[in-house]
Design a protein around this motif. Structure first.
Motif, PDB file in Angstrom:
ATOM      1  N   ASN A   7     -61.024  93.319  12.050  1.00  0.00           N
ATOM      2  CA  ASN A   7     -61.614  94.614  12.375  1.00  0.00           C
ATOM      3  C   ASN A   7     -63.065  94.390  12.810  1.00  0.00           C
ATOM      4  O   ASN A   7     -63.917  94.071  11.982  1.00  0.00           O
ATOM      5  N   THR A  16     -64.725  92.636   5.970  1.00  0.00           N
ATOM      6  CA  THR A  16     -63.469  92.700   5.224  1.00  0.00           C
ATOM      7  C   THR A  16     -63.626  93.367   3.862  1.00  0.00           C
ATOM      8  O   THR A  16     -62.893  94.307   3.533  1.00  0.00           O
ATOM      9  N   ARG A  47     -53.054  90.320   9.581  1.00  0.00           N
ATOM     10  CA  ARG A  47     -53.832  91.510   9.918  1.00  0.00           C
ATOM     11  C   ARG A  47     -54.974  91.100  10.848  1.00  0.00           C
ATOM     12  O   ARG A  47     -55.709  90.154  10.553  1.00  0.00           O
ATOM     13  N   TYR A  80     -47.317  99.421   8.963  1.00  0.00           N
ATOM     14  CA  TYR A  80     -47.779  98.357   9.855  1.00  0.00           C
ATOM     15  C   TYR A  80     -46.685  97.322  10.095  1.00  0.00           C
ATOM     16  O   TYR A  80     -46.429  96.920  11.237  1.00  0.00           O
ATOM     17  N   VAL A 113     -49.281  99.468   4.585  1.00  0.00           N
ATOM     18  CA  VAL A 113     -48.717  98.159   4.910  1.00  0.00           C
ATOM     19  C   VAL A 113     -47.291  98.285   5.441  1.00  0.00           C
ATOM     20  O   VAL A 113     -46.929  97.653   6.447  1.00  0.00           O
ATOM     21  N   HIS A 121     -49.250  91.987  17.082  1.00  0.00           N
ATOM     22  CA  HIS A 121     -50.215  90.910  16.870  1.00  0.00           C
ATOM     23  C   HIS A 121     -49.562  89.549  16.675  1.00  0.00           C
ATOM     24  O   HIS A 121     -50.223  88.519  16.816  1.00  0.00           O
ATOM     25  N   THR A 176     -48.779  93.941  -2.422  1.00  0.00           N
ATOM     26  CA  THR A 176     -49.326  94.032  -1.069  1.00  0.00           C
ATOM     27  C   THR A 176     -48.494  94.963  -0.207  1.00  0.00           C
ATOM     28  O   THR A 176     -49.012  95.852   0.467  1.00  0.00           O
ATOM     29  N   TRP A 211     -51.970  81.724   8.025  1.00  0.00           N
ATOM     30  CA  TRP A 211     -52.244  82.504   9.241  1.00  0.00           C
ATOM     31  C   TRP A 211     -53.423  81.913  10.012  1.00  0.00           C
ATOM     32  O   TRP A 211     -53.392  81.841  11.246  1.00  0.00           O
ATOM     33  N   PHE A 256     -47.386  94.889  13.362  1.00  0.00           N
ATOM     34  CA  PHE A 256     -47.237  93.470  13.024  1.00  0.00           C
ATOM     35  C   PHE A 256     -46.727  92.686  14.224  1.00  0.00           C
ATOM     36  O   PHE A 256     -47.280  91.644  14.606  1.00  0.00           O
TER      37      PHE A 256
END
Length: 321
Positions: free
Chosen positions: A136, A141, A133, A276, A273, A285, A267, A112, A282
């Motif tokens: 934030n 984190t 993700r 999302y 999750v 983004h 996960t 990523w 997801f």
């Protein structure tokens, strides 16, 4: 006779990196997670090479036969992405040439970052188990993970240098690898202090069909030699990554993406999750997210547990590009 996987050591970004590769054609860069090695991709390497791709699977910085700097600060997102860009250069790829990328677990996080920092070098991205993700801006984190899951959450437990290494030494490298690789318990992974799962009733667990004693021998030999500190330093650098990526707050990932996960994955079954992944967050983004595949009855190590099915999904996607 089938061509064997070739192994060599390349100088990339100031470290010696071990690389396994096979085949000729467009490059598919395979990024392993924790606690794994290039070896996790052995079944993908053969399948990709047979279909006209050049499969390249490095031992990432800190793992296996690749150099392992001691300092946590040498495992930031910029260091590991720098390794991959330098690796592309060493493979003879020009600045305009792109690669397909496949990442799993921590390797998916590295993937990523590569897609976010250097999208012009990525043709397509298949991420296994870990969705993107966004950063934030309000909370670091590890601090956020501690607030959600508590001190026993595995990433929180990994933060103190030397502590988890001592526990692994006490329990035994082979026992730890066996536990992690065969664990199918859904939900956020916990590692309570002082727990010795090798002494639980019923231990040792029978290995699943996809993981042989010989496979476990290979992993064990490499981790006994190299140790776990390099791999653990990826987690210890998470808050540093948070600081270093302030300029990317709100950034989207704009490469074609396919997400593959097992419905029992630790996960995927962690709080929030699924919502999302399937609820639009997801896709917001990662606007070029083309497909989400959930394979039933499969745990975290999906590329090993369901190798043929995973191969089929990878190849179906990358051949479009």
């Amino acid at each position: 006779m089938e061509e064997e996987i070739k192994h060599r050591t390349l100088s990339v970004n100031g470290i010696a990196m071990h690389v396994a590769e096979k085949g000729r054609g467009p490059v598919v860069l395979l990024l392993h997670g924790f606690p794994e090695l290039w070896y996790t991709w052995r079944r993908q390497i053969h399948a990709l090479a047979a279909l006209g791709y050049r499969a390249v699977a490095p031992d990432l910085r800190g793992y296996g036969d690749t150099e392992a700097p001691a300092a946590v600060g040498r495992y930031t997102c910029h260091h590991v992405v720098g390794d991959l860009v330098a690796l592309m250069d060493e493979l003879g790829l020009g600045e305009e040439e792109k690669v397909h990328v496949v990442g799993h677990d921590c390797g998916a996080l590295v993937g990523w970052y590569l897609c976010m920092f250097r999208p012009e070098r990525v043709r397509s991205y298949v991420t296994l188990t870990v969705p993107f993700r966004p950063r934030n801006p309000a909370m670091k984190t590890v601090e956020a993970m501690r607030a959600l899951f508590g001190d026993d959450y595995y990433i929180c437990r990994f933060q103190e240098p030397g502590e988890i290494e001592s526990e692994i030494e006490r329990i035994g490298v082979r026992n730890v690898l066996r536990k992690i690789l065969t664990d199918r318990k859904p939900g956020p992974p916990m590692w309570p202090k002082g727990e010795d799962f090798s002494r639980r009733p019923g231990w040792p667990l029978a290995l699943p069909s996809w993981l042989s004693e010989e496979d476990l021998d290979y992993y064990t030999s490499k981790f006994e030699k190299r140790g776990f500190t390099g791999g653990l330093n990826y987690y210890r650098a998470m808050d540093l990554n948070w600081e270093l990526t302030a300029a990317w707050t709100g950034a989207q990932v704009k490469v074609p993406v396919k997400f593959i996960v097992g419905d029992l994955d630790m996960t995927y079954t962690t709080l929030g999750v699924k919502e999302y992944v399937h609820g639009g967050g997801f896709k917001k983004h990662v606007p070029l997210l083309e497909e989400v595949v959930v394979i039933e009855g499969v745990g975290h190590f999906i590329n090993q547990e369901k190798a043929e099915e995973t191969n089929s999904h990878i190849i179906d996607f990358i051949k479009k590009f």
